[in-house]
Design an enzyme around this catalytic site. Structure first.
Site, PDB file in Angstrom:
ATOM      1  N   TRP A  99      50.576  23.986  64.959  1.00 29.02           N
ATOM      2  CA  TRP A  99      50.000  24.626  66.144  1.00 29.02           C
ATOM      3  C   TRP A  99      48.865  25.934  65.610  1.00 29.02           C
ATOM      4  CZ3 TRP A  99      52.112  29.656  68.455  1.00 29.02           C
ATOM      5  CH2 TRP A  99      51.557  29.932  69.569  1.00 29.02           C
TER       6      TRP A  99
ATOM      7  N   ASP B  63      60.517  25.789  65.069  1.00 25.49           N
ATOM      8  CA  ASP B  63      59.908  26.118  66.155  1.00 25.49           C
ATOM      9  C   ASP B  63      60.176  24.943  67.401  1.00 25.49           C
ATOM     10  OD1 ASP B  63      58.193  26.832  68.186  1.00 25.49           O
ATOM     11  OD2 ASP B  63      56.378  27.026  67.097  1.00 25.49           O
TER      12      ASP B  63
ATOM     13  N   LYS C 160      57.705  25.126  78.810  1.00 27.49           N
ATOM     14  CA  LYS C 160      57.453  23.541  79.011  1.00 27.49           C
ATOM     15  C   LYS C 160      58.330  22.920  79.944  1.00 27.49           C
ATOM     16  CE  LYS C 160      54.767  24.739  75.440  1.00 27.49           C
ATOM     17  NZ  LYS C 160      54.524  26.209  74.865  1.00 27.49           N
TER      18      LYS C 160
END
Length: 398
Positions: A130, A212, A247
């Site tokens: 990311w 993560d 999300k």
């Protein structure tokens, strides 16, 4: 005071999103933004979230500060979601969890904690990872190193190369950052046997794993997606976990996440947690309330929780269905490249295998916005634009 300052280039992905907004082409497609969208290109509010907010509107009686760690009752929600209800770790006292402003806030606090307390620790991240990982940890003074991950020749995982690099260069005390599922940006996930191998290596080498978990539920299932993480948590002494509720609850702008620390004993976990509290206080003092209150209301109400789980399933199934449709339509178009690997990837993102030249041609000639790396957001594909997308890819790829 500011005359000497020079403007810096902004985040390229955010610039891509802005360029799409300003494009007047009625056929334009945004495959850059990393949020879930429905078939109309809209990011909807989940029904379960709407119902929870109605309850909060009726019952909430204060806007006072929450405290450094957020709502006390929210700690159990974080643990249950990432480890699974009834996990022996939860009652062991070896894990403590705090609410944070999104997964990004969790990573920032983790970065400050590592920088201040783990002398000379370097952070190992996948190549690619990311885009904000490196900035977050560099800003905290943590050196960031990369291990091989994506193979452009096969559009697959370079696991042997990954382990060879870590075996040769990772030092005791270093931190190993792993994506729990739905790897951003490639969509290529570690398999369970990979997690077993990495767990053994972490223990042997003396590394601290930092996982993560931003996209739980968007791969194969809420529990399935974190099977590797849970195996690691059960078999290491120390671990950090950053997770996001943005999300899977669709509450992106509410900035709701969590940071968990697992230690060898309850006293060690409590000590680490107190230091994490200091990092929180120095960063943002205390987290916002609304997102966590929504999540807590849903997770503590069996009917709302069941409805939410169905909504997560619907989002996941739509993305996986779009992957299958995209592969089938590209093949039917007669495109020369084999894109079947897209169906094997997981989550909202895909490393498409498109070259920089092809991506820029799609942007300039067809108003299709994909990151320069070829990373595209599958959630931006819809039944309304998939034919145009495939036809355009065929024209630029051949």
């Amino acid at each position: 005071m500011f005359k000497h300052l020079k403007a810096v280039s902004g985040d390229p992905l955010l610039a891509l999103i802005m360029a799409h907004k300003q494009d007047s082409n009625p056929k334009k497609i945004d495959l850059g933004v990393g949020v879930y969208k429905d078939d109309n290109g809209h990011t909807p509010i989940l029904n379960s979230v709407k119902k929870a907010e109605a309850i909060l509107l009726e019952q909430e009686d204060s806007k006072s500060y929450l405290g450094i760690y957020g709502a006390t009752e929210f700690e159990g929600i974080i643990k249950d979601l990432i480890l699974g209800e009834g996990n022996p770790l939860i009652n062991s006292g070896r894990i403590r969890s705090t609410q944070t402003p999104g997964g990004t806030g969790a990573l920032k606090v983790a970065a400050d904690f590592i920088s201040a307390n783990l002398k000379d620790a370097r952070l190992w991240v996948s190549d690619p990872t990311w885009g904000n990982h490196q900035s977050i940890f560099n800003s905290a003074g943590v050196e960031v190193k990369a291990y091989p991950y994506y193979d452009p020749a096969t559009n697959g995982l370079r696991f042997d190369d990954m382990m060879a690099t870590l075996e040769a260069e990772a030092q005791a005390g270093d931190v190993l950052l792993l994506h729990a599922c739905c790897h951003n940006p490639t969509g290529i996930d570690l398999q369970f046997n990979h997690w077993e191998i990495i767990t053994d290596f972490v223990n042997k080498r003396g590394l601290l794993p930092l996982v993560d978990a931003a996209y739980q539920g968007f791969g194969d299932g809420l529990d399935e997606d974190l099977a590797g993480l849970r195996h690691m948590a059960a078999n290491v002494q120390d671990m950090l976990i950053a997770n996001s509720f943005s999300k899977n609850f669709g509450i992106y702008r509410e900035r709701c996440g969590g940071l968990s620390v697992i230690a060898a004993s309850a006293p060690e976990a409590n000590a680490a947690f107190s230091i994490i509290g200091q990092a929180i206080r120095a960063n943002y003092s205390m987290p916002p309330a609304h997102g966590a209150a929504v999540v807590y209301t849903i997770m503590s109400d069996p009917a709302l929780k069941a409805e939410w789980e169905l909504e997560v399933t619907a989002m996941r199934d739509r993305i996986n269905d779009l992957r299958a449709k995209l592969v089938a339509k590209l093949a039917a178009s007669g495109v020369s490249k084999d894109f079947s690997f897209i169906q094997d990837q997981r989550g909202m993102f895909s490393y498409s295998g498109l070259t920089l030249e092809q991506v820029r041609k799609l942007r300039s000639e067809y108003a299709i916005y994909i990151a320069d790396t070829g990373r595209m957001s599958i959630a931006g594909v819809s039944d309304n634009n998939i034919d145009y997308l495939c036809e355009s890819i065929k024209k630029v790829v051949g």
